[in-house]
Every structure is written in structure tokens, then in C-alpha cells.
Design a protein around this motif. Sequence first.
Motif, mmCIF file in Angstrom:
data_model
loop_
_atom_site.group_PDB
_atom_site.id
_atom_site.type_symbol
_atom_site.label_atom_id
_atom_site.label_comp_id
_atom_site.label_asym_id
_atom_site.label_seq_id
_atom_site.Cartn_x
_atom_site.Cartn_y
_atom_site.Cartn_z
ATOM 1 N N ALA A 146 0.826 -1.212 0.000
ATOM 2 C CA ALA A 146 0.000 0.000 0.000
ATOM 3 C C ALA A 146 0.859 1.262 0.000
ATOM 4 C CB ALA A 146 -0.938 0.001 1.202
ATOM 5 N N ILE A 147 1.963 1.249 0.742
ATOM 6 C CA ILE A 147 2.868 2.400 0.763
ATOM 7 C C ILE A 147 3.525 2.572 -0.602
ATOM 8 C CG2 ILE A 147 5.008 3.314 1.751
ATOM 9 C CD1 ILE A 147 2.654 3.567 3.628
ATOM 10 N N ASN A 148 3.915 1.458 -1.215
ATOM 11 C CA ASN A 148 4.508 1.520 -2.545
ATOM 12 C C ASN A 148 3.526 2.109 -3.550
ATOM 13 O OD1 ASN A 148 6.903 0.877 -4.108
ATOM 14 N ND2 ASN A 148 5.649 -0.655 -5.134
ATOM 15 N N LYS A 149 2.270 1.674 -3.462
ATOM 16 C CA LYS A 149 1.235 2.198 -4.361
ATOM 17 C C LYS A 149 0.980 3.668 -4.085
ATOM 18 C CE LYS A 149 -0.774 0.185 -6.954
ATOM 19 N NZ LYS A 149 -0.548 0.001 -8.415
ATOM 20 N N LEU A 150 1.089 4.084 -2.831
ATOM 21 C CA LEU A 150 0.913 5.491 -2.485
ATOM 22 C C LEU A 150 1.943 6.360 -3.200
ATOM 23 C CD1 LEU A 150 -0.892 7.270 -0.607
ATOM 24 C CD2 LEU A 150 0.891 7.028 1.130
ATOM 25 N N LEU A 151 3.188 5.889 -3.238
ATOM 26 C CA LEU A 151 4.210 6.635 -3.965
ATOM 27 C C LEU A 151 3.887 6.682 -5.457
ATOM 28 C CD1 LEU A 151 6.949 8.128 -4.047
ATOM 29 C CD2 LEU A 151 8.043 5.906 -4.350
ATOM 30 N N ASP A 152 3.415 5.557 -6.015
ATOM 31 C CA ASP A 152 3.003 5.553 -7.423
ATOM 32 C C ASP A 152 1.971 6.643 -7.691
ATOM 33 O OD1 ASP A 152 4.601 3.351 -7.756
ATOM 34 O OD2 ASP A 152 2.963 1.915 -8.003
ATOM 35 N N HIS A 153 0.974 6.731 -6.815
ATOM 36 C CA HIS A 153 -0.100 7.709 -7.002
ATOM 37 C C HIS A 153 0.411 9.134 -6.822
ATOM 38 C CE1 HIS A 153 -3.330 4.455 -5.966
ATOM 39 N NE2 HIS A 153 -2.895 4.373 -7.201
ATOM 40 N N PHE A 154 1.331 9.328 -5.886
ATOM 41 C CA PHE A 154 1.923 10.650 -5.654
ATOM 42 C C PHE A 154 2.644 11.122 -6.918
ATOM 43 C CE2 PHE A 154 5.080 13.668 -4.328
ATOM 44 C CZ PHE A 154 4.564 14.321 -3.220
ATOM 45 N N VAL A 155 3.513 10.266 -7.446
ATOM 46 C CA VAL A 155 4.262 10.631 -8.653
ATOM 47 C C VAL A 155 3.310 10.824 -9.830
ATOM 48 C CG1 VAL A 155 5.970 9.798 -10.323
ATOM 49 C CG2 VAL A 155 6.380 9.511 -7.871
ATOM 50 N N GLY A 156 2.320 9.946 -9.948
ATOM 51 C CA GLY A 156 1.363 10.062 -11.035
ATOM 52 C C GLY A 156 0.578 11.355 -10.990
ATOM 53 N N ALA A 157 0.142 11.759 -9.798
ATOM 54 C CA ALA A 157 -0.611 13.009 -9.656
ATOM 55 C C ALA A 157 0.251 14.216 -10.020
ATOM 56 C CB ALA A 157 -1.150 13.145 -8.236
ATOM 57 N N VAL A 158 1.504 14.212 -9.571
ATOM 58 C CA VAL A 158 2.407 15.318 -9.890
ATOM 59 C C VAL A 158 2.616 15.405 -11.403
ATOM 60 C CG1 VAL A 158 4.779 16.153 -9.686
ATOM 61 C CG2 VAL A 158 3.565 15.338 -7.654
ATOM 62 N N ASN A 159 2.924 14.281 -12.025
ATOM 63 C CA ASN A 159 3.233 14.296 -13.452
ATOM 64 C C ASN A 159 2.008 14.579 -14.314
ATOM 65 O OD1 ASN A 159 5.904 13.802 -12.894
ATOM 66 N ND2 ASN A 159 5.770 11.606 -13.212
ATOM 67 N N ALA A 160 0.815 14.288 -13.786
ATOM 68 C CA ALA A 160 -0.422 14.619 -14.500
ATOM 69 C C ALA A 160 -0.871 16.057 -14.251
ATOM 70 C CB ALA A 160 -1.527 13.648 -14.100
ATOM 71 N N GLY A 161 -0.209 16.741 -13.328
ATOM 72 C CA GLY A 161 -0.621 18.100 -12.987
ATOM 73 C C GLY A 161 -1.941 18.147 -12.243
ATOM 74 N N ASP A 162 -2.270 17.093 -11.516
ATOM 75 C CA ASP A 162 -3.574 16.972 -10.864
ATOM 76 C C ASP A 162 -3.426 17.240 -9.364
ATOM 77 O OD1 ASP A 162 -6.069 16.264 -9.902
ATOM 78 O OD2 ASP A 162 -6.221 14.445 -11.116
ATOM 79 N N VAL A 163 -3.559 18.502 -8.976
ATOM 80 C CA VAL A 163 -3.349 18.868 -7.577
ATOM 81 C C VAL A 163 -4.437 18.294 -6.673
ATOM 82 C CG1 VAL A 163 -4.579 21.073 -7.648
ATOM 83 C CG2 VAL A 163 -2.671 20.774 -6.060
ATOM 84 N N GLU A 164 -5.645 18.113 -7.198
ATOM 85 C CA GLU A 164 -6.723 17.550 -6.377
ATOM 86 C C GLU A 164 -6.425 16.084 -6.045
ATOM 87 O OE1 GLU A 164 -8.987 19.341 -5.006
ATOM 88 O OE2 GLU A 164 -8.261 21.129 -6.050
ATOM 89 N N ALA A 165 -5.947 15.327 -7.035
ATOM 90 C CA ALA A 165 -5.568 13.934 -6.780
ATOM 91 C C ALA A 165 -4.399 13.872 -5.798
ATOM 92 C CB ALA A 165 -5.207 13.236 -8.087
ATOM 93 N N TRP A 166 -3.469 14.816 -5.913
ATOM 94 C CA TRP A 166 -2.347 14.899 -4.978
ATOM 95 C C TRP A 166 -2.864 15.131 -3.562
ATOM 96 C CZ3 TRP A 166 -0.456 18.776 -1.779
ATOM 97 C CH2 TRP A 166 0.868 18.647 -1.340
#
Length: 271
Positions: A146-166
Motif C-alpha cells: 500500500a505504501i509503494n502504491k501510495l508513492l506511485d499515485h503521488f508521482v502520477g498526480a504530480v506528473n499529470a498536474g492533478d493537484v486535487e488527486a495529490w
Amino acid sequence: MSDKEIIEQRRAEYVAAFNREDISAMAGYAAADTIGMAPNRPSIHGLDAHRQMWSEGFAAAKSIFYVYPEELEIMGDVAVDLHRWALDSMPKRGGRPIHDEGKGIWIWRRGGDGNWKVARAIWNSDLARPGFKPGTGAKVSDDFAAINKLLDHFVGAVNAGDVEAWGDLMTEDTIFAVPDAPRFIGRENAVAAAKAGFFDPFNLKLASRFEDVQLFGTQGFAHGVFTMDLMPKAGGKGLSLPGKFTNFFRKENDGSWKYALVIFSYDQPAA
């Protein structure tokens, strides 16, 4: 597109397919007679053997793969792709995350259909005997995953420019501690700060990896390193900033893990 641009695009697409564990897509970037010369095992010949290797690897761990190109030389229908790589793996049966890194060469070949595919690949590690250290409890494995997936989502949100998802990855009382500014306390303040300082003025490209993760019940912390590219949306020269971070995590009542604190610093001045 030039041959160089096509190969660079296909390299990036292959890495993305690896990181989503899409074996079918990965096979589309390898020649039918491809040979992979992995360390500590005999050479792997052909697509079927590669599919088996990939399947075994994905069954053992959730991994994030990075490729850092160094030199690409094209000679007619053959290209030599010299690069460095890094692999961060979270064992699916429990244990601590593993980091490995090294150097590699991919030989791309243009086929009769005009597509560039990897015909030969060789790589090895810069580190002494990296490997998994299995644990015993399925619960530990679930939380680490779950922690590993959290980092995936963090990086994905940043690279997508999605501050709400972040922001959705943060606890309500999260602390966001950026360089050269006071800390921002609470999800709403953190999102506003991230929006004003990063998401609105820049197109962002983040590559990040954990160097260690420690979990203690419903609390955890990690540290690692990152590189963040910031391209001004208004135009002008971009920045590429390496740095390091520490994260604190908390497991919420619904069982999800979220960031309770994000703090980082750059390895060089930002300006």
C-alpha cells in the motif's frame, strides 16, 4: 519524427508498460529473436522466455523501473542505446523494499515493418548483491504494498498536474514542508501551497524512489531521493532539481495509508 525521437519514445513507452506490469505491451518492443543478458543467470532467448522472466519478476515484487539515457547512436537500421537504470521493488510476500541500480545497453533494430525493437540487451548492477529479504506476515506485505502504491499515485498526480488527486493522498492534518517557505499545516493549506508553488506555474516531471521504509502499526516513515523537472508554463528555461525527502504516513480508519508529512530539500539551489 526522427529515428532518435522514435526510439526515445518507444523506450519511454516500454518503461511505462513495465511499471504497469503489462507483459503484452512490453512484448511489442522486443524483437522475436531478442536476447536478454541479465546478471546472475543464463541468457534469455526469444519472446516466450522473456514473457516468463517478466511474469516471474512481477509475481515476486511490485517494481518501479527508471531508465536514464546517456548515449544513443544510430547506424542505419541498428541503434546502440547506452543508459543507466534503477529498480525499486517491494516484495509481494513481505519484507523491506529493495533498491538496485546499474548500467545497460539495448541494441535496437529496425524491422521490415519499419518498427524499432530491442534485439539485444545486457545490463548489470552497480551494487553488491542486491536482493529480497522476505518477511513472514501477509499483513506486513499488504501494508508495504500500500505504501509503494501510495508513492506511485503521488508521482502520477504530480506528473499529470492533478493537484486535487495529490491532495487526496494527504491526511486532513498533513504537514507540507517545502524549501524556503514556512510549513503548511492541513490538507487545504497544503493543496493551496502546492497549487501556487508548483502545479500552476510549472509542468512537472517527477521521478522518485524510496531508499528505506519502516512501518510501526498504523504509523510509518520513509526516506528517499527524487529528481523534479520544472518547465514554466509561461515559457522560459526549465529547471531539473535533484533532492531528497522524508515522508511520514498514517493508516486511516478505512484502512488506507496517507501522507501525514511531506518534507524535502534540493541538492542544489533552485535558482
